[in-house]
Design a protein around this motif. Structure first.
Motif, mmCIF file in Angstrom:
data_model
loop_
_atom_site.group_PDB
_atom_site.id
_atom_site.type_symbol
_atom_site.label_atom_id
_atom_site.label_comp_id
_atom_site.label_asym_id
_atom_site.label_seq_id
_atom_site.Cartn_x
_atom_site.Cartn_y
_atom_site.Cartn_z
ATOM 1 N N GLN A 70 4.071 0.376 -6.265
ATOM 2 C CA GLN A 70 4.535 -0.988 -5.982
ATOM 3 C C GLN A 70 4.731 -1.200 -4.485
ATOM 4 O OE1 GLN A 70 4.687 -3.395 -8.367
ATOM 5 N NE2 GLN A 70 4.877 -4.703 -6.577
ATOM 6 N N ARG A 71 5.294 -0.219 -3.800
ATOM 7 C CA ARG A 71 5.486 -0.331 -2.358
ATOM 8 C C ARG A 71 4.140 -0.370 -1.630
ATOM 9 N NH1 ARG A 71 10.037 2.598 0.824
ATOM 10 N NH2 ARG A 71 11.031 0.692 0.151
ATOM 11 N N ALA A 72 3.188 0.462 -2.047
ATOM 12 C CA ALA A 72 1.858 0.464 -1.437
ATOM 13 C C ALA A 72 1.154 -0.867 -1.678
ATOM 14 C CB ALA A 72 1.018 1.610 -1.987
ATOM 15 N N LEU A 73 1.357 -1.437 -2.850
ATOM 16 C CA LEU A 73 0.775 -2.738 -3.170
ATOM 17 C C LEU A 73 1.394 -3.828 -2.306
ATOM 18 C CD1 LEU A 73 -1.276 -3.879 -5.183
ATOM 19 C CD2 LEU A 73 0.620 -4.297 -6.745
ATOM 20 N N ASP A 74 2.710 -3.794 -2.161
ATOM 21 C CA ASP A 74 3.407 -4.793 -1.339
ATOM 22 C C ASP A 74 3.051 -4.678 0.135
ATOM 23 O OD1 ASP A 74 4.612 -5.687 -3.648
ATOM 24 O OD2 ASP A 74 6.507 -4.624 -3.286
ATOM 25 N N ASP A 75 2.844 -3.457 0.611
ATOM 26 C CA ASP A 75 2.557 -3.248 2.034
ATOM 27 C C ASP A 75 1.075 -3.315 2.372
ATOM 28 O OD1 ASP A 75 5.259 -2.939 2.376
ATOM 29 O OD2 ASP A 75 5.213 -0.753 2.483
ATOM 30 N N GLY A 76 0.222 -3.531 1.376
ATOM 31 C CA GLY A 76 -1.201 -3.706 1.628
ATOM 32 C C GLY A 76 -2.009 -2.424 1.720
ATOM 33 N N THR A 84 -8.068 -10.079 -10.024
ATOM 34 C CA THR A 84 -7.797 -9.069 -11.053
ATOM 35 C C THR A 84 -6.745 -8.094 -10.542
ATOM 36 O OG1 THR A 84 -9.476 -7.502 -10.291
ATOM 37 C CG2 THR A 84 -10.178 -9.155 -11.901
ATOM 38 N N ARG A 85 -6.342 -7.209 -11.422
ATOM 39 C CA ARG A 85 -5.409 -6.144 -11.034
ATOM 40 C C ARG A 85 -6.130 -4.822 -10.868
ATOM 41 N NH1 ARG A 85 -0.211 -5.656 -14.583
ATOM 42 N NH2 ARG A 85 -0.749 -3.608 -13.862
ATOM 43 N N VAL A 86 -7.448 -4.839 -10.811
ATOM 44 C CA VAL A 86 -8.231 -3.611 -10.703
ATOM 45 C C VAL A 86 -8.190 -3.094 -9.262
ATOM 46 C CG1 VAL A 86 -10.523 -2.615 -10.940
ATOM 47 C CG2 VAL A 86 -9.736 -4.295 -12.599
ATOM 48 N N VAL A 87 -7.797 -1.837 -9.109
ATOM 49 C CA VAL A 87 -7.694 -1.214 -7.787
ATOM 50 C C VAL A 87 -9.102 -0.854 -7.307
ATOM 51 C CG1 VAL A 87 -6.807 0.780 -6.524
ATOM 52 C CG2 VAL A 87 -5.400 -0.310 -8.273
ATOM 53 N N THR A 88 -9.420 -1.296 -6.093
ATOM 54 C CA THR A 88 -10.722 -0.959 -5.509
ATOM 55 C C THR A 88 -10.610 0.077 -4.410
ATOM 56 O OG1 THR A 88 -10.569 -2.796 -3.950
ATOM 57 C CG2 THR A 88 -11.695 -3.224 -6.043
ATOM 58 N N GLY A 89 -9.405 0.325 -3.888
ATOM 59 C CA GLY A 89 -9.252 1.329 -2.848
ATOM 60 C C GLY A 89 -7.805 1.560 -2.475
ATOM 61 N N ILE A 90 -7.571 2.735 -1.926
ATOM 62 C CA ILE A 90 -6.252 3.109 -1.410
ATOM 63 C C ILE A 90 -6.461 3.575 0.018
ATOM 64 C CG2 ILE A 90 -4.229 4.584 -1.704
ATOM 65 C CD1 ILE A 90 -5.176 5.029 -4.602
ATOM 66 N N PRO A 95 1.470 5.910 2.680
ATOM 67 C CA PRO A 95 2.558 6.870 2.483
ATOM 68 C C PRO A 95 2.692 7.220 0.994
ATOM 69 C CG PRO A 95 3.398 4.759 3.292
ATOM 70 C CD PRO A 95 1.929 4.620 3.144
ATOM 71 N N ARG A 96 2.949 8.463 0.708
ATOM 72 C CA ARG A 96 3.089 8.972 -0.655
ATOM 73 C C ARG A 96 1.856 8.638 -1.490
ATOM 74 N NH1 ARG A 96 9.010 7.772 -2.712
ATOM 75 N NH2 ARG A 96 8.002 5.848 -3.297
ATOM 76 N N ARG A 97 0.707 8.861 -0.891
ATOM 77 C CA ARG A 97 -0.578 8.517 -1.524
ATOM 78 C C ARG A 97 -0.779 9.246 -2.847
ATOM 79 N NH1 ARG A 97 -6.281 9.534 -1.397
ATOM 80 N NH2 ARG A 97 -7.429 7.613 -0.981
ATOM 81 N N LEU A 102 -1.275 9.199 -8.700
ATOM 82 C CA LEU A 102 -0.692 9.617 -9.973
ATOM 83 C C LEU A 102 -0.382 8.404 -10.848
ATOM 84 C CD1 LEU A 102 0.404 11.844 -11.814
ATOM 85 C CD2 LEU A 102 2.592 11.635 -10.609
ATOM 86 N N HIS A 103 0.159 7.349 -10.258
ATOM 87 C CA HIS A 103 0.453 6.135 -11.024
ATOM 88 C C HIS A 103 -0.831 5.538 -11.603
ATOM 89 C CE1 HIS A 103 2.556 2.523 -12.277
ATOM 90 N NE2 HIS A 103 1.553 1.830 -11.750
ATOM 91 N N ILE A 104 -1.876 5.535 -10.813
ATOM 92 C CA ILE A 104 -3.154 5.004 -11.297
ATOM 93 C C ILE A 104 -3.704 5.883 -12.408
ATOM 94 C CG2 ILE A 104 -5.542 4.557 -10.619
ATOM 95 C CD1 ILE A 104 -4.404 3.687 -7.873
ATOM 96 N N GLN A 105 -3.532 7.185 -12.313
ATOM 97 C CA GLN A 105 -3.984 8.080 -13.380
ATOM 98 C C GLN A 105 -3.192 7.846 -14.663
ATOM 99 O OE1 GLN A 105 -3.558 11.935 -11.579
ATOM 100 N NE2 GLN A 105 -5.684 11.985 -10.896
#
Length: 113
Positions: A70-76, A84-90, A95-97, A102-105
């Motif tokens: 959630q923090r990574a999502l909020d901070d971009g 969509t809510r589909v993650v295309t990249g990190i 931080p705490r990648r 793990l959350h995505i898994q």
């Protein structure tokens, strides 16, 4: 086996192994500290404590992973596909990648498989 199922199993396996590893370290400390002075009556208590440690570490890891995502999502740091809510990249500097991954898994519906 479906790809999403494999990702989900891998995520829960990581969480479980983390819990077991922490419990093993704690068991080593218990044995080194109390074994010379204890009798076999303490063994069930120690085993119950170690089992609860595994569960507590697993809960902690899942909640920490959710918070990191959630923090990574909020901070971009996490890029989503448009509308969509589909993650295309990190981002690599996220931080705490590892917790975000793990959350995505643990939630394979967040990726396009």
């Amino acid at each position: 086996m479906e790809a999403r199922t494999r990702v989900l199993i891998k995520g829960w396996l990581c969480v479980t192994l983390l819990g077991v590893a922490v419990s093993e370290v704690e068991a080593l400390i218990f044995v080194a500290t109390f074994f010379p002075f204890s009798d076999s009556a303490l063994l069930p208590v120690i085993l119950a404590h170690l089992a609860s440690t595994v569960i507590l570490v697993m809960v902690w890891a899942v909640r920490d992973a959710r918070s990191a995502y959630q923090r990574a999502l909020d901070d971009g740091y996490v890029r989503l596909a448009p509308r969509t809510r589909v993650v295309t990249g990190i981002a690599r500097d996220c931080p705490r990648r590892w917790l975000v991954v793990l959350h995505i898994q643990l939630h394979p519906e967040l990726i396009d498989l």
